[in-house]
Design a protein around this motif. Structure first.
Motif, PDB file in Angstrom:
ATOM      1  N   THR A 162       0.839  -1.200   0.000  1.00 12.20           N
ATOM      2  CA  THR A 162       0.000   0.000   0.000  1.00 12.20           C
ATOM      3  C   THR A 162       0.872   1.248   0.000  1.00 12.20           C
ATOM      4  O   THR A 162       0.612   2.210  -0.735  1.00 12.20           O
ATOM      5  CB  THR A 162      -0.939   0.004   1.225  1.00 12.20           C
ATOM      6  OG1 THR A 162      -1.814  -1.113   1.117  1.00 12.20           O
ATOM      7  CG2 THR A 162      -1.746   1.290   1.315  1.00 12.20           C
ATOM      8  N   LEU A 163       1.934   1.221   0.815  1.00  9.98           N
ATOM      9  CA  LEU A 163       2.811   2.392   0.880  1.00  9.98           C
ATOM     10  C   LEU A 163       3.570   2.621  -0.415  1.00  9.98           C
ATOM     11  O   LEU A 163       3.837   3.763  -0.775  1.00  9.98           O
ATOM     12  CB  LEU A 163       3.786   2.265   2.049  1.00  9.98           C
ATOM     13  CG  LEU A 163       3.187   2.470   3.429  1.00  9.98           C
ATOM     14  CD1 LEU A 163       4.283   2.561   4.475  1.00  9.98           C
ATOM     15  CD2 LEU A 163       2.316   3.704   3.495  1.00  9.98           C
ATOM     16  N   LYS A 164       3.905   1.564  -1.126  1.00 11.54           N
ATOM     17  CA  LYS A 164       4.585   1.746  -2.416  1.00 11.54           C
ATOM     18  C   LYS A 164       3.656   2.461  -3.400  1.00 11.54           C
ATOM     19  O   LYS A 164       4.105   3.331  -4.148  1.00 11.54           O
ATOM     20  CB  LYS A 164       5.056   0.399  -2.963  1.00 11.54           C
ATOM     21  CG  LYS A 164       6.251  -0.135  -2.204  1.00 11.54           C
ATOM     22  CD  LYS A 164       6.695  -1.502  -2.695  1.00 11.54           C
ATOM     23  CE  LYS A 164       7.844  -1.989  -1.820  1.00 11.54           C
ATOM     24  NZ  LYS A 164       8.277  -3.330  -2.165  1.00 11.54           N
ATOM     25  N   ARG A 165       2.369   2.115  -3.362  1.00  6.82           N
ATOM     26  CA  ARG A 165       1.401   2.837  -4.207  1.00  6.82           C
ATOM     27  C   ARG A 165       1.272   4.284  -3.731  1.00  6.82           C
ATOM     28  O   ARG A 165       1.238   5.209  -4.538  1.00  6.82           O
ATOM     29  CB  ARG A 165       0.035   2.147  -4.181  1.00  6.82           C
ATOM     30  CG  ARG A 165      -0.032   0.879  -4.996  1.00  6.82           C
ATOM     31  CD  ARG A 165      -1.463   0.382  -5.169  1.00  6.82           C
ATOM     32  NE  ARG A 165      -2.183   0.215  -3.919  1.00  6.82           N
ATOM     33  CZ  ARG A 165      -2.251  -0.920  -3.216  1.00  6.82           C
ATOM     34  NH1 ARG A 165      -1.644  -2.003  -3.658  1.00  6.82           N
ATOM     35  NH2 ARG A 165      -2.939  -0.966  -2.096  1.00  6.82           N
ATOM     36  N   ASP A 166       1.215   4.472  -2.418  1.00 12.00           N
ATOM     37  CA  ASP A 166       1.142   5.829  -1.862  1.00 12.00           C
ATOM     38  C   ASP A 166       2.357   6.645  -2.246  1.00 12.00           C
ATOM     39  O   ASP A 166       2.260   7.845  -2.505  1.00 12.00           O
ATOM     40  CB  ASP A 166       1.033   5.788  -0.330  1.00 12.00           C
ATOM     41  CG  ASP A 166      -0.327   5.344   0.166  1.00 12.00           C
ATOM     42  OD1 ASP A 166      -1.261   5.195  -0.656  1.00 12.00           O
ATOM     43  OD2 ASP A 166      -0.452   5.145   1.393  1.00 12.00           O
ATOM     44  N   TRP A 167       3.534   6.016  -2.269  1.00 18.36           N
ATOM     45  CA  TRP A 167       4.787   6.699  -2.613  1.00 18.36           C
ATOM     46  C   TRP A 167       4.720   7.236  -4.037  1.00 18.36           C
ATOM     47  O   TRP A 167       5.066   8.387  -4.301  1.00 18.36           O
ATOM     48  CB  TRP A 167       5.957   5.751  -2.430  1.00 18.36           C
ATOM     49  CG  TRP A 167       7.296   6.326  -2.752  1.00 18.36           C
ATOM     50  CD1 TRP A 167       8.095   5.998  -3.809  1.00 18.36           C
ATOM     51  CD2 TRP A 167       8.019   7.317  -2.013  1.00 18.36           C
ATOM     52  NE1 TRP A 167       9.254   6.723  -3.767  1.00 18.36           N
ATOM     53  CE2 TRP A 167       9.231   7.536  -2.672  1.00 18.36           C
ATOM     54  CE3 TRP A 167       7.735   8.040  -0.861  1.00 18.36           C
ATOM     55  CZ2 TRP A 167      10.170   8.454  -2.223  1.00 18.36           C
ATOM     56  CZ3 TRP A 167       8.676   8.946  -0.409  1.00 18.36           C
ATOM     57  CH2 TRP A 167       9.871   9.149  -1.086  1.00 18.36           C
ATOM     58  N   GLU A 168       4.271   6.400  -4.965  1.00 14.04           N
ATOM     59  CA  GLU A 168       4.163   6.831  -6.359  1.00 14.04           C
ATOM     60  C   GLU A 168       3.138   7.955  -6.484  1.00 14.04           C
ATOM     61  O   GLU A 168       3.371   8.937  -7.193  1.00 14.04           O
ATOM     62  CB  GLU A 168       3.800   5.653  -7.271  1.00 14.04           C
ATOM     63  CG  GLU A 168       4.907   4.623  -7.399  1.00 14.04           C
ATOM     64  CD  GLU A 168       6.227   5.221  -7.869  1.00 14.04           C
ATOM     65  OE1 GLU A 168       6.228   6.045  -8.809  1.00 14.04           O
ATOM     66  OE2 GLU A 168       7.268   4.873  -7.274  1.00 14.04           O
ATOM     67  N   THR A 169       2.024   7.816  -5.785  1.00 13.44           N
ATOM     68  CA  THR A 169       0.997   8.859  -5.813  1.00 13.44           C
ATOM     69  C   THR A 169       1.535  10.162  -5.229  1.00 13.44           C
ATOM     70  O   THR A 169       1.322  11.246  -5.787  1.00 13.44           O
ATOM     71  CB  THR A 169      -0.251   8.395  -5.033  1.00 13.44           C
ATOM     72  OG1 THR A 169      -0.737   7.192  -5.644  1.00 13.44           O
ATOM     73  CG2 THR A 169      -1.332   9.454  -5.028  1.00 13.44           C
ATOM     74  N   ALA A 170       2.241  10.083  -4.106  1.00 16.18           N
ATOM     75  CA  ALA A 170       2.788  11.283  -3.455  1.00 16.18           C
ATOM     76  C   ALA A 170       3.796  11.978  -4.365  1.00 16.18           C
ATOM     77  O   ALA A 170       3.786  13.211  -4.481  1.00 16.18           O
ATOM     78  CB  ALA A 170       3.443  10.922  -2.124  1.00 16.18           C
TER      79      ALA A 170
END
Length: 193
Positions: A162-170
């Motif tokens: 989930t955080l890897k997706r959040d990282w790309e989004t951020a």
């Protein structure tokens, strides 16, 4: 460590003395990492940054420490804010200048020419905190505190996937925010940058 932090922030001198050796090396690593991205000839040294951040953290009575990850993420934020404040002071009266192309990852490296970029980035991070607190916390933990996705996932109580997706989004969100900044030029037609 959490109980020591809570006691120290309430003014318990023995807790402060007991806590300091436990956190010194990690704070030194954080300060050194922050200073490595700063311009040559910066007037702050890593040890001075470490001590100023430690004093601000330990004197803060409004933080309810929830653990080690929370402390180090907050320490990274405090160090970043100290450096941003220093950059703002340094830039006072030095407005203007030419545009230059800078990749988002390179925007964190400070030079006298890039201090306006750092200030714009700090402002964008403040907006990200309002827009998506978890994405903001991830940037704090991953980039500024140097935690891995797995360590950040534990600190935020979500999966590393989930955080890897959040990282790309951020990263995309920050780039879009910074495109409008005078100091951070728009992406070129090939999508580089």
């Amino acid at each position: 460590m959490t109980s020591l932090l809570k006691r120290a922030s309430r003014g318990d001198q023995s807790a402060r003395e007991e806590l300091y050796p436990h956190i010194y090396q990690e704070l030194k690593r954080l300060a050194s990492a922050h200073m490595a991205r700063e311009r040559a000839g910066h007037t702050l040294q890593p040890t001075a940054l470490l001590h100023e951040a430690y004093l601000r953290l330990i004197e803060s009575r409004d933080i309810d420490w929830v653990g080690r990850g929370h402390f180090y993420a907050t320490a990274a934020k405090v160090m970043r804010r100290i450096l941003i404040s220093h950059a703002r002071t340094h830039q006072a009266g030095k407005r203007g200048g030419g545009l230059q192309r800078v990749d988002l990852d390179q925007a964190f490296v400070s030079t006298p020419e890039r201090e306006p970029i750092l200030i714009s980035l700090d402002e964008a991070l403040s907006r990200l905190e309002l827009e998506s607190p978890r994405a903001y916390q991830l940037v704090e933990l991953k980039f500024f505190a140097g935690l891995s996705f797995e360590e950040a996932a534990l600190a935020l109580n979500v999966s590393s996937r989930t955080l890897k997706r959040d990282w790309e989004t951020a990263k995309r969100w920050l780039y879009r925010e910074l495109q409008g900044s005078r100091q951070f030029p728009n992406e070129d037609k090939e999508g580089n940058g």
